[in-house]
Motif scaffolding. Structure first.
Motif, PDB file in Angstrom:
ATOM      1  N   PHE A 178      24.447 -22.255  -5.499  1.00 34.33           N
ATOM      2  CA  PHE A 178      25.206 -22.274  -6.737  1.00 34.33           C
ATOM      3  C   PHE A 178      24.441 -22.917  -7.887  1.00 34.33           C
ATOM      4  O   PHE A 178      24.918 -22.954  -9.011  1.00 34.33           O
ATOM      5  N   LEU A 179      23.229 -23.418  -7.632  1.00 38.47           N
ATOM      6  CA  LEU A 179      22.355 -23.918  -8.684  1.00 38.47           C
ATOM      7  C   LEU A 179      21.169 -22.975  -8.864  1.00 38.47           C
ATOM      8  O   LEU A 179      20.073 -23.376  -9.228  1.00 38.47           O
ATOM      9  N   PHE A 180      21.393 -21.685  -8.569  1.00 39.10           N
ATOM     10  CA  PHE A 180      20.396 -20.635  -8.756  1.00 39.10           C
ATOM     11  C   PHE A 180      19.133 -20.889  -7.931  1.00 39.10           C
ATOM     12  O   PHE A 180      18.039 -20.493  -8.317  1.00 39.10           O
ATOM     13  N   PHE A 181      19.307 -21.537  -6.779  1.00 44.94           N
ATOM     14  CA  PHE A 181      18.213 -21.777  -5.842  1.00 44.94           C
ATOM     15  C   PHE A 181      17.067 -22.567  -6.459  1.00 44.94           C
ATOM     16  O   PHE A 181      15.909 -22.426  -6.063  1.00 44.94           O
ATOM     17  N   LEU A 182      17.374 -23.404  -7.429  1.00 49.47           N
ATOM     18  CA  LEU A 182      16.349 -24.272  -7.998  1.00 49.47           C
ATOM     19  C   LEU A 182      16.014 -25.385  -7.012  1.00 49.47           C
ATOM     20  O   LEU A 182      16.920 -26.001  -6.450  1.00 49.47           O
ATOM     21  N   PRO A 183      14.729 -25.652  -6.758  1.00 48.80           N
ATOM     22  CA  PRO A 183      14.364 -26.749  -5.850  1.00 48.80           C
ATOM     23  C   PRO A 183      14.590 -28.101  -6.523  1.00 48.80           C
ATOM     24  O   PRO A 183      13.883 -28.464  -7.458  1.00 48.80           O
ATOM     25  N   LEU A 184      15.582 -28.818  -6.074  1.00 51.90           N
ATOM     26  CA  LEU A 184      15.935 -30.109  -6.650  1.00 51.90           C
ATOM     27  C   LEU A 184      15.929 -31.174  -5.572  1.00 51.90           C
ATOM     28  O   LEU A 184      16.157 -30.891  -4.400  1.00 51.90           O
ATOM     29  N   ARG A 185      15.647 -32.417  -5.982  1.00 58.05           N
ATOM     30  CA  ARG A 185      15.622 -33.521  -5.029  1.00 58.05           C
ATOM     31  C   ARG A 185      16.948 -34.269  -5.077  1.00 58.05           C
ATOM     32  O   ARG A 185      17.449 -34.611  -6.145  1.00 58.05           O
ATOM     33  N   PHE A 186      17.507 -34.482  -3.878  1.00 61.07           N
ATOM     34  CA  PHE A 186      18.781 -35.175  -3.750  1.00 61.07           C
ATOM     35  C   PHE A 186      18.654 -36.242  -2.672  1.00 61.07           C
ATOM     36  O   PHE A 186      17.824 -36.125  -1.763  1.00 61.07           O
ATOM     37  N   PRO A 187      19.501 -37.274  -2.729  1.00 62.03           N
ATOM     38  CA  PRO A 187      19.581 -38.190  -1.587  1.00 62.03           C
ATOM     39  C   PRO A 187      19.991 -37.411  -0.333  1.00 62.03           C
ATOM     40  O   PRO A 187      20.814 -36.494  -0.401  1.00 62.03           O
ATOM     41  N   ALA A 188      19.415 -37.775   0.791  1.00 66.06           N
ATOM     42  CA  ALA A 188      19.685 -37.044   2.026  1.00 66.06           C
ATOM     43  C   ALA A 188      21.165 -37.029   2.361  1.00 66.06           C
ATOM     44  O   ALA A 188      21.680 -36.046   2.904  1.00 66.06           O
ATOM     45  N   TRP A 189      21.889 -38.102   2.040  1.00 62.98           N
ATOM     46  CA  TRP A 189      23.293 -38.155   2.430  1.00 62.98           C
ATOM     47  C   TRP A 189      24.101 -37.080   1.711  1.00 62.98           C
ATOM     48  O   TRP A 189      25.045 -36.520   2.288  1.00 62.98           O
ATOM     49  N   ILE A 190      23.724 -36.733   0.475  1.00 63.12           N
ATOM     50  CA  ILE A 190      24.434 -35.668  -0.231  1.00 63.12           C
ATOM     51  C   ILE A 190      24.174 -34.326   0.437  1.00 63.12           C
ATOM     52  O   ILE A 190      25.090 -33.534   0.697  1.00 63.12           O
ATOM     53  N   VAL A 191      22.904 -34.060   0.737  1.00 57.41           N
ATOM     54  CA  VAL A 191      22.534 -32.794   1.365  1.00 57.41           C
ATOM     55  C   VAL A 191      23.187 -32.649   2.728  1.00 57.41           C
ATOM     56  O   VAL A 191      23.770 -31.604   3.054  1.00 57.41           O
ATOM     57  N   LEU A 192      23.138 -33.703   3.533  1.00 57.79           N
ATOM     58  CA  LEU A 192      23.626 -33.606   4.902  1.00 57.79           C
ATOM     59  C   LEU A 192      25.146 -33.564   4.978  1.00 57.79           C
ATOM     60  O   LEU A 192      25.711 -32.848   5.810  1.00 57.79           O
ATOM     61  N   ILE A 193      25.817 -34.318   4.130  1.00 59.19           N
ATOM     62  CA  ILE A 193      27.280 -34.250   4.124  1.00 59.19           C
ATOM     63  C   ILE A 193      27.740 -32.887   3.618  1.00 59.19           C
ATOM     64  O   ILE A 193      28.710 -32.309   4.134  1.00 59.19           O
TER      65      ILE A 193
END
Length: 251
Positions: A178-193
Protein backbone atom coordinates in the motif's frame (compact mmCIF):
# COMPACT_ATOMS: atom_id res chain seq x y z
CA UNK A 1 22.63 5.24 35.23
CA UNK A 2 20.23 5.62 32.29
CA UNK A 3 23.02 6.81 29.99
CA UNK A 4 25.21 3.89 31.07
CA UNK A 5 22.46 1.39 30.36
CA UNK A 6 21.76 2.90 26.95
CA UNK A 7 25.45 2.67 26.11
CA UNK A 8 25.52 -0.94 27.30
CA UNK A 9 22.52 -1.86 25.14
CA UNK A 10 24.07 -0.11 22.13
CA UNK A 11 27.33 -2.00 22.66
CA UNK A 12 25.43 -5.28 22.98
CA UNK A 13 23.52 -4.65 19.76
CA UNK A 14 26.71 -3.77 17.94
CA UNK A 15 28.53 -6.86 19.19
CA UNK A 16 25.68 -9.16 18.20
CA UNK A 17 25.42 -7.58 14.76
CA UNK A 18 29.18 -7.66 14.14
CA UNK A 19 29.51 -11.20 15.45
CA UNK A 20 26.67 -12.40 13.23
CA UNK A 21 28.39 -10.92 10.19
CA UNK A 22 31.90 -12.12 11.06
CA UNK A 23 30.91 -15.65 12.08
CA UNK A 24 28.80 -16.15 8.98
CA UNK A 25 25.89 -17.60 11.02
CA UNK A 26 26.70 -21.18 10.00
CA UNK A 27 23.43 -22.71 11.18
CA UNK A 28 21.30 -20.13 9.37
CA UNK A 29 23.27 -20.43 6.16
CA UNK A 30 23.44 -24.20 6.56
CA UNK A 31 19.64 -24.39 6.78
CA UNK A 32 19.36 -22.21 3.68
CA UNK A 33 21.79 -24.48 1.86
CA UNK A 34 20.04 -27.70 2.88
CA UNK A 35 16.63 -26.40 1.83
CA UNK A 36 18.08 -25.29 -1.49
CA UNK A 37 19.77 -28.61 -2.21
CA UNK A 38 16.72 -30.64 -1.17
CA UNK A 39 14.57 -28.62 -3.56
CA UNK A 40 17.05 -28.90 -6.44
CA UNK A 41 17.10 -32.71 -6.24
CA UNK A 42 13.34 -32.96 -5.83
CA UNK A 43 10.89 -33.50 -8.72
CA UNK A 44 9.55 -29.98 -8.05
CA UNK A 45 12.62 -28.05 -9.26
CA UNK A 46 12.18 -28.81 -12.95
CA UNK A 47 15.74 -30.05 -13.38
CA UNK A 48 14.80 -33.73 -13.26
CA UNK A 49 12.13 -33.57 -15.94
CA UNK A 50 14.15 -35.74 -18.32
CA UNK A 51 13.92 -38.62 -15.87
CA UNK A 52 10.13 -38.73 -16.32
CA UNK A 53 8.77 -39.77 -19.69
CA UNK A 54 5.54 -37.80 -19.48
CA UNK A 55 3.75 -35.03 -17.62
CA UNK A 56 1.66 -37.67 -15.88
CA UNK A 57 4.76 -39.46 -14.64
CA UNK A 58 6.22 -36.19 -13.37
CA UNK A 59 2.99 -35.30 -11.56
CA UNK A 60 2.86 -38.76 -10.00
CA UNK A 61 6.45 -38.38 -8.80
CA UNK A 62 5.66 -35.01 -7.25
CA UNK A 63 2.59 -36.35 -5.43
CA UNK A 64 4.57 -39.33 -4.13
CA UNK A 65 7.35 -36.99 -3.00
CA UNK A 66 4.95 -34.85 -0.97
CA UNK A 67 3.24 -37.87 0.55
CA UNK A 68 6.54 -39.35 1.63
CA UNK A 69 8.16 -36.28 3.17
CA UNK A 70 5.23 -33.98 3.98
CA UNK A 71 2.78 -33.93 6.88
CA UNK A 72 -0.64 -35.45 6.24
CA UNK A 73 -2.76 -34.51 9.29
CA UNK A 74 -5.14 -37.44 8.98
CA UNK A 75 -2.19 -39.85 9.07
CA UNK A 76 -0.16 -38.04 11.73
CA UNK A 77 -2.57 -38.99 14.51
CA UNK A 78 -2.44 -42.66 13.59
CA UNK A 79 0.91 -42.72 15.37
CA UNK A 80 3.07 -44.54 12.83
CA UNK A 81 6.82 -43.95 13.10
CA UNK A 82 6.98 -42.50 9.60
CA UNK A 83 4.11 -40.07 10.20
CA UNK A 84 5.68 -38.80 13.43
CA UNK A 85 8.91 -37.98 11.58
CA UNK A 86 7.21 -36.00 8.81
CA UNK A 87 6.84 -32.71 10.80
CA UNK A 88 10.65 -32.71 10.80
CA UNK A 89 11.24 -33.71 7.17
CA UNK A 90 8.54 -31.32 5.93
CA UNK A 91 10.61 -28.38 7.20
CA UNK A 92 13.06 -28.93 4.36
CA UNK A 93 10.55 -29.55 1.55
CA UNK A 94 9.05 -26.76 -0.58
CA UNK A 95 6.42 -26.81 -3.27
CA UNK A 96 7.82 -24.27 -5.73
CA UNK A 97 10.65 -21.84 -6.38
CA UNK A 98 8.53 -18.98 -5.04
CA UNK A 99 7.73 -20.92 -1.88
CA UNK A 100 11.40 -21.72 -1.34
CA UNK A 101 12.82 -18.25 -2.05
CA UNK A 102 10.16 -16.47 0.00
CA UNK A 103 10.93 -18.58 3.07
CA UNK A 104 14.70 -18.39 2.72
CA UNK A 105 14.61 -14.61 2.32
CA UNK A 106 12.99 -14.26 5.74
CA UNK A 107 15.42 -16.74 7.27
CA UNK A 108 18.36 -14.84 5.78
CA UNK A 109 17.14 -11.46 7.04
CA UNK A 110 16.27 -12.48 10.61
CA UNK A 111 18.14 -15.71 11.28
CA UNK A 112 21.76 -14.58 11.69
CA UNK A 113 21.24 -12.21 14.62
CA UNK A 114 18.86 -14.64 16.36
CA UNK A 115 21.45 -17.40 15.94
CA UNK A 116 24.24 -15.25 17.34
CA UNK A 117 22.12 -14.31 20.35
CA UNK A 118 21.02 -17.88 21.11
CA UNK A 119 24.16 -19.75 20.13
CA UNK A 120 24.51 -22.22 17.28
CA UNK A 121 23.37 -25.42 18.98
CA UNK A 122 20.47 -23.80 20.79
CA UNK A 123 19.34 -21.98 17.65
CA UNK A 124 19.36 -25.22 15.64
CA UNK A 125 17.29 -27.02 18.29
CA UNK A 126 14.98 -24.02 18.59
CA UNK A 127 14.42 -23.90 14.82
CA UNK A 128 13.63 -27.59 14.49
CA UNK A 129 11.60 -27.82 17.70
CA UNK A 130 9.40 -24.80 17.04
CA UNK A 131 8.97 -25.80 13.41
CA UNK A 132 7.82 -29.24 14.50
CA UNK A 133 5.37 -27.72 16.99
CA UNK A 134 3.97 -25.33 14.36
CA UNK A 135 3.22 -28.14 11.91
CA UNK A 136 1.69 -30.33 14.64
CA UNK A 137 -0.56 -27.42 15.70
CA UNK A 138 -1.80 -27.06 12.15
CA UNK A 139 -2.37 -30.81 11.90
CA UNK A 140 -4.31 -30.78 15.18
CA UNK A 141 -6.62 -28.05 13.88
CA UNK A 142 -7.19 -29.98 10.63
CA UNK A 143 -7.08 -33.51 11.97
CA UNK A 144 -9.22 -34.97 9.18
CA UNK A 145 -7.38 -33.28 6.33
CA UNK A 146 -5.63 -35.38 3.71
CA UNK A 147 -3.82 -32.39 2.23
CA UNK A 148 -0.04 -32.54 2.48
CA UNK A 149 1.74 -29.79 4.43
CA UNK A 150 5.33 -28.86 3.58
CA UNK A 151 7.67 -25.93 4.05
CA UNK A 152 9.88 -24.17 6.57
CA UNK A 153 7.33 -21.40 7.22
CA UNK A 154 6.46 -22.56 10.73
CA UNK A 155 10.10 -22.68 11.84
CA UNK A 156 10.94 -19.36 10.19
CA UNK A 157 7.87 -17.79 11.80
CA UNK A 158 9.32 -18.91 15.14
CA UNK A 159 12.56 -17.12 14.27
CA UNK A 160 10.53 -13.97 13.57
CA UNK A 161 8.77 -14.27 16.91
CA UNK A 162 12.02 -14.69 18.81
CA UNK A 163 13.60 -11.82 16.88
CA UNK A 164 10.70 -9.55 17.81
CA UNK A 165 11.28 -10.25 21.49
CA UNK A 166 15.07 -10.12 21.45
CA UNK A 167 15.51 -7.13 19.10
CA UNK A 168 12.30 -5.07 19.37
CA UNK A 169 13.87 -1.93 17.88
CA UNK A 170 16.08 -3.37 15.21
CA UNK A 171 15.38 -1.78 11.83
CA UNK A 172 14.77 -3.69 8.62
CA UNK A 173 14.05 -2.68 5.03
CA UNK A 174 10.50 -3.60 4.01
CA UNK A 175 8.29 -3.36 0.95
CA UNK A 176 4.68 -2.49 1.77
CA UNK A 177 2.18 -2.90 -1.12
CA UNK A 178 0.00 0.00 0.00
CA UNK A 179 3.07 2.27 -0.10
CA UNK A 180 3.67 1.46 -3.78
CA UNK A 181 6.37 -1.08 -2.88
CA UNK A 182 8.82 1.63 -1.89
CA UNK A 183 11.76 0.18 0.10
CA UNK A 184 11.48 1.85 3.49
CA UNK A 185 13.17 1.17 6.82
CA UNK A 186 10.97 0.41 9.80
CA UNK A 187 11.53 -0.88 13.33
CA UNK A 188 11.33 -4.67 13.24
CA UNK A 189 8.44 -4.72 15.70
CA UNK A 190 6.23 -2.79 13.26
CA UNK A 191 7.07 -5.10 10.36
CA UNK A 192 6.67 -8.29 12.38
CA UNK A 193 3.46 -7.33 14.14
CA UNK A 194 2.01 -6.26 10.78
CA UNK A 195 3.08 -9.60 9.31
CA UNK A 196 1.61 -11.52 12.27
CA UNK A 197 -1.68 -9.64 11.92
CA UNK A 198 -1.89 -10.61 8.25
CA UNK A 199 -1.27 -14.27 9.10
CA UNK A 200 -3.86 -14.24 11.86
CA UNK A 201 -6.48 -12.62 9.66
CA UNK A 202 -5.76 -15.04 6.82
CA UNK A 203 -5.91 -18.02 9.18
CA UNK A 204 -9.47 -17.10 10.18
CA UNK A 205 -10.69 -17.56 6.65
CA UNK A 206 -8.53 -20.53 5.72
CA UNK A 207 -9.88 -24.05 5.47
CA UNK A 208 -8.29 -27.47 5.21
CA UNK A 209 -7.92 -27.25 1.44
CA UNK A 210 -4.80 -26.50 -0.59
CA UNK A 211 -3.07 -23.20 0.00
CA UNK A 212 -0.93 -21.47 2.60
CA UNK A 213 -0.94 -22.92 6.12
CA UNK A 214 -1.42 -19.60 7.89
CA UNK A 215 -2.23 -21.31 11.18
CA UNK A 216 1.24 -22.90 11.16
CA UNK A 217 2.71 -19.41 10.75
CA UNK A 218 0.72 -18.10 13.71
CA UNK A 219 1.62 -21.09 15.88
CA UNK A 220 5.30 -20.87 14.98
CA UNK A 221 5.48 -17.13 15.64
CA UNK A 222 3.78 -17.53 19.02
CA UNK A 223 6.05 -20.44 19.96
CA UNK A 224 9.19 -18.47 19.05
CA UNK A 225 8.11 -15.36 20.95
CA UNK A 226 7.12 -17.34 24.05
CA UNK A 227 10.35 -19.33 23.97
CA UNK A 228 12.47 -16.16 23.89
CA UNK A 229 10.36 -14.61 26.65
CA UNK A 230 10.66 -17.63 28.96
CA UNK A 231 14.26 -18.51 28.12
CA UNK A 232 15.88 -15.09 28.16
CA UNK A 233 13.67 -12.74 30.15
CA UNK A 234 13.70 -8.96 29.90
CA UNK A 235 17.48 -8.54 30.28
CA UNK A 236 18.10 -10.21 26.95
CA UNK A 237 16.20 -7.61 24.95
CA UNK A 238 18.33 -5.24 22.90
CA UNK A 239 16.32 -2.02 22.89
CA UNK A 240 18.42 0.29 20.77
CA UNK A 241 18.15 0.47 16.98
CA UNK A 242 20.17 -2.35 15.43
CA UNK A 243 20.50 -3.37 11.81
CA UNK A 244 19.32 -6.82 10.82
CA UNK A 245 21.33 -8.93 8.41
CA UNK A 246 21.49 -7.57 4.88
CA UNK A 247 18.43 -8.10 2.75
CA UNK A 248 14.85 -7.00 2.39
CA UNK A 249 11.92 -8.36 4.36
CA UNK A 250 8.52 -8.55 2.74
CA UNK A 251 5.64 -8.73 5.24
Amino acid sequence: MIEWRQAEWRTTAGRIRDAAVSSGAPVTYGLIGVCGVVFLISPLSGFGGAAHRSEEALLAAQVAYFERWGVIPAELWEGSAHALITPFTALFVHGSWLHLLGNLLFLYVFGAMAEERMGRTQFALFYVGCGYVALVCYAAAHADSEQTLVGASGAISAVLGAFLYLFPKARVTSLFPFLFFLPLRFPAWIVLIFWFGLQWAAAQGADAGPGVAYLAHVAGFAAGFLYAWVRYGRRARVKVPATATEGDSQP
